[in-house]
Write a protein that holds these residues in place. Structure first.
Motif, mmCIF file in Angstrom:
data_model
loop_
_atom_site.group_PDB
_atom_site.id
_atom_site.type_symbol
_atom_site.label_atom_id
_atom_site.label_comp_id
_atom_site.label_asym_id
_atom_site.label_seq_id
_atom_site.Cartn_x
_atom_site.Cartn_y
_atom_site.Cartn_z
ATOM 1 N N PHE A 80 0.830 -1.215 0.000
ATOM 2 C CA PHE A 80 0.000 0.000 0.000
ATOM 3 C C PHE A 80 0.861 1.260 0.000
ATOM 4 C CE2 PHE A 80 -2.382 3.276 2.386
ATOM 5 C CZ PHE A 80 -3.455 3.424 1.526
ATOM 6 N N CYS A 84 1.103 4.122 -2.989
ATOM 7 C CA CYS A 84 0.858 5.554 -2.717
ATOM 8 C C CYS A 84 2.042 6.403 -3.168
ATOM 9 C CB CYS A 84 0.579 5.763 -1.235
ATOM 10 S SG CYS A 84 -1.006 5.091 -0.668
ATOM 11 N N THR A 95 -5.195 4.124 -8.191
ATOM 12 C CA THR A 95 -6.264 3.982 -7.211
ATOM 13 C C THR A 95 -7.513 3.308 -7.762
ATOM 14 O OG1 THR A 95 -6.940 6.256 -7.708
ATOM 15 C CG2 THR A 95 -5.486 5.930 -5.815
ATOM 16 N N PHE A 100 -5.082 -2.497 -6.635
ATOM 17 C CA PHE A 100 -5.045 -1.520 -5.550
ATOM 18 C C PHE A 100 -6.287 -1.663 -4.668
ATOM 19 C CE2 PHE A 100 -5.760 2.578 -3.550
ATOM 20 C CZ PHE A 100 -4.489 2.900 -3.087
ATOM 21 N N VAL A 101 -7.451 -1.831 -5.291
ATOM 22 C CA VAL A 101 -8.683 -2.037 -4.526
ATOM 23 C C VAL A 101 -8.585 -3.316 -3.700
ATOM 24 C CG1 VAL A 101 -11.164 -2.480 -4.709
ATOM 25 C CG2 VAL A 101 -10.095 -0.726 -6.147
ATOM 26 N N LEU A 104 -6.220 -2.675 -0.709
ATOM 27 C CA LEU A 104 -6.855 -1.811 0.281
ATOM 28 C C LEU A 104 -7.975 -2.543 1.012
ATOM 29 C CD1 LEU A 104 -6.994 0.926 1.599
ATOM 30 C CD2 LEU A 104 -8.395 1.743 -0.295
ATOM 31 N N LEU A 107 -6.305 -4.833 3.454
ATOM 32 C CA LEU A 107 -5.711 -4.056 4.540
ATOM 33 C C LEU A 107 -6.776 -3.585 5.529
ATOM 34 C CD1 LEU A 107 -3.294 -2.653 5.843
ATOM 35 C CD2 LEU A 107 -3.637 -0.734 4.252
ATOM 36 N N LEU A 108 -7.911 -3.124 5.029
ATOM 37 C CA LEU A 108 -9.000 -2.704 5.907
ATOM 38 C C LEU A 108 -9.548 -3.883 6.711
ATOM 39 C CD1 LEU A 108 -10.877 -0.240 3.536
ATOM 40 C CD2 LEU A 108 -9.755 0.344 5.685
ATOM 41 N N LEU A 140 -9.343 5.381 5.842
ATOM 42 C CA LEU A 140 -9.134 4.595 4.623
ATOM 43 C C LEU A 140 -10.451 4.084 4.051
ATOM 44 C CD1 LEU A 140 -5.950 2.506 5.574
ATOM 45 C CD2 LEU A 140 -6.080 4.554 4.146
ATOM 46 N N MET A 144 -12.110 4.664 0.323
ATOM 47 C CA MET A 144 -12.367 3.540 -0.575
ATOM 48 C C MET A 144 -13.844 3.427 -0.937
ATOM 49 S SD MET A 144 -11.591 -0.514 0.026
ATOM 50 C CE MET A 144 -12.398 -1.762 -1.009
ATOM 51 N N GLU A 249 -14.019 10.430 6.660
ATOM 52 C CA GLU A 249 -12.566 10.571 6.598
ATOM 53 C C GLU A 249 -12.077 11.591 7.628
ATOM 54 O OE1 GLU A 249 -11.205 11.346 2.622
ATOM 55 O OE2 GLU A 249 -12.741 10.054 1.766
#
Length: 285
Positions: A80, A84, A95, A100-101, A104, A107-108, A140, A144, A249
């Motif tokens: 990640f 970035c 992105t 990438f999706v 992410l 990671l979430l 994040l 997303m 956010e």
């Protein structure tokens, strides 16, 4: 034994990312437009519910243990951050890609499960743990899941008549919810004639005047902001930005800042911070 488990974790994530890259090659960019509101909100809530049930009922299962492992932390955060950096220092658009999706999303999932594990039993400095992990998740996740609802339009306001027509980043024309008419334009120039600073007075919907400066937007609604993007002969270039998930956010960023302040005030956790299960110590949390 631990080395073989770690190797399987690295292999899994390598295959996971490779599959996402293959999807990118075959299908092109991720179809984010399909996940506009309320689909994105429903998917997010369903996904969090599934993770919560997995943690409560299948905590010792292989998928949950892998998502909570040190290898997952190293691989996902490393990839990640690298993405970035590439996005920030080049013109590459990453992105919206499948891989990438996928990174992410994983990671979430990892952060959310770490948060559930950390809050499921007593631990030192519980508040700062919650603020840092929940804040990072919200910041994040808002970016997303809110991405399909973001819009960016540009229009030219002139003094002769109000305008509603705008162009998005793909060049498609659309009608805005508000009309804009230029009332006054002030420009400060350098000696060579190049503009140094400028501001515009704009009439919105023929009812309200707003003075716009660079990087000083005017709020149109809870989800739309109006920016002064540039000037041109006979008018000014306006930018309408729609970002309805920005509040999620913003809350996440505030929580991260509060958590960082607590870390500074309380100092390192020390030996007490290492308390917990053997699984937690192996995961590096």
């Amino acid at each position: 034994m631990f080395k073989s488990i770690a190797m399987r974790g690295y292999i899994f994530w390598a295959v996971y990312i490779a599959v996402a890259v293959v999807c990118q090659i075959i299908f092109g960019d991720f179809p984010s437009g399909f996940f506009g509101f309320p689909v994105n909100a429903a998917v997010m809530l369903l996904w969090l519910a599934v993770l919560w049930v997995m943690f409560r009922e299948k905590r010792d299962s292989a998928p949950v243990r892998m998502l909570l492992s040190r290898q997952t932390t190293l691989v996902l955060i490393g990839v990640f951050i690298a993405a970035c950096l590439v996005q920030g220092f080049s013109r590459s658009r990453l992105t919206g890609s499948w891989w990438f999706v996928a990174v992410l999303f994983a990671l979430l999932s990892h952060i959310f499960l770490v948060l559930l594990r950390g809050m499921s039993h007593p631990r030192p400095y519980r508040l700062r743990f919650f603020l840092n992990h929940a804040g990072l998740f919200l910041a994040l996740a808002g970016g997303m899941f809110g991405s399909p609802d973001n819009r960016d339009w540009r229009t030219v306001a002139v003094t002769e008549a109000p305008t509603r027509e705008a162009v998005d980043i793909d060049g498609h024309r659309t009608a805005l919810e508000h009309s804009f008419r230029l009332v006054d334009l002030k420009v400060e120039s350098y000696e060579n004639g190049a503009p140094r600073n400028y501001e515009a007075t704009v009439m919105i919907d023929e009812e309200k005047e707003a003075v716009l400066k660079v990087n000083h937007p005017c709020r149109l609604s809870w989800k739309d902001d109006l920016y002064l993007s540039g000037i041109k002969e006979g008018g000014c270039i306006l930018q309408v930005v729609r970002h309805p998930w920005k509040y999620m956010e913003f809350i996440g960023i505030i929580m991260l800042l509060a958590g960082a302040v607590l870390v500074f005030l309380q100092g390192p956790a020390g030996q007490a911070g290492q308390a917990g299960t053997t699984e937690e110590r192996r995961a590096g949390k």
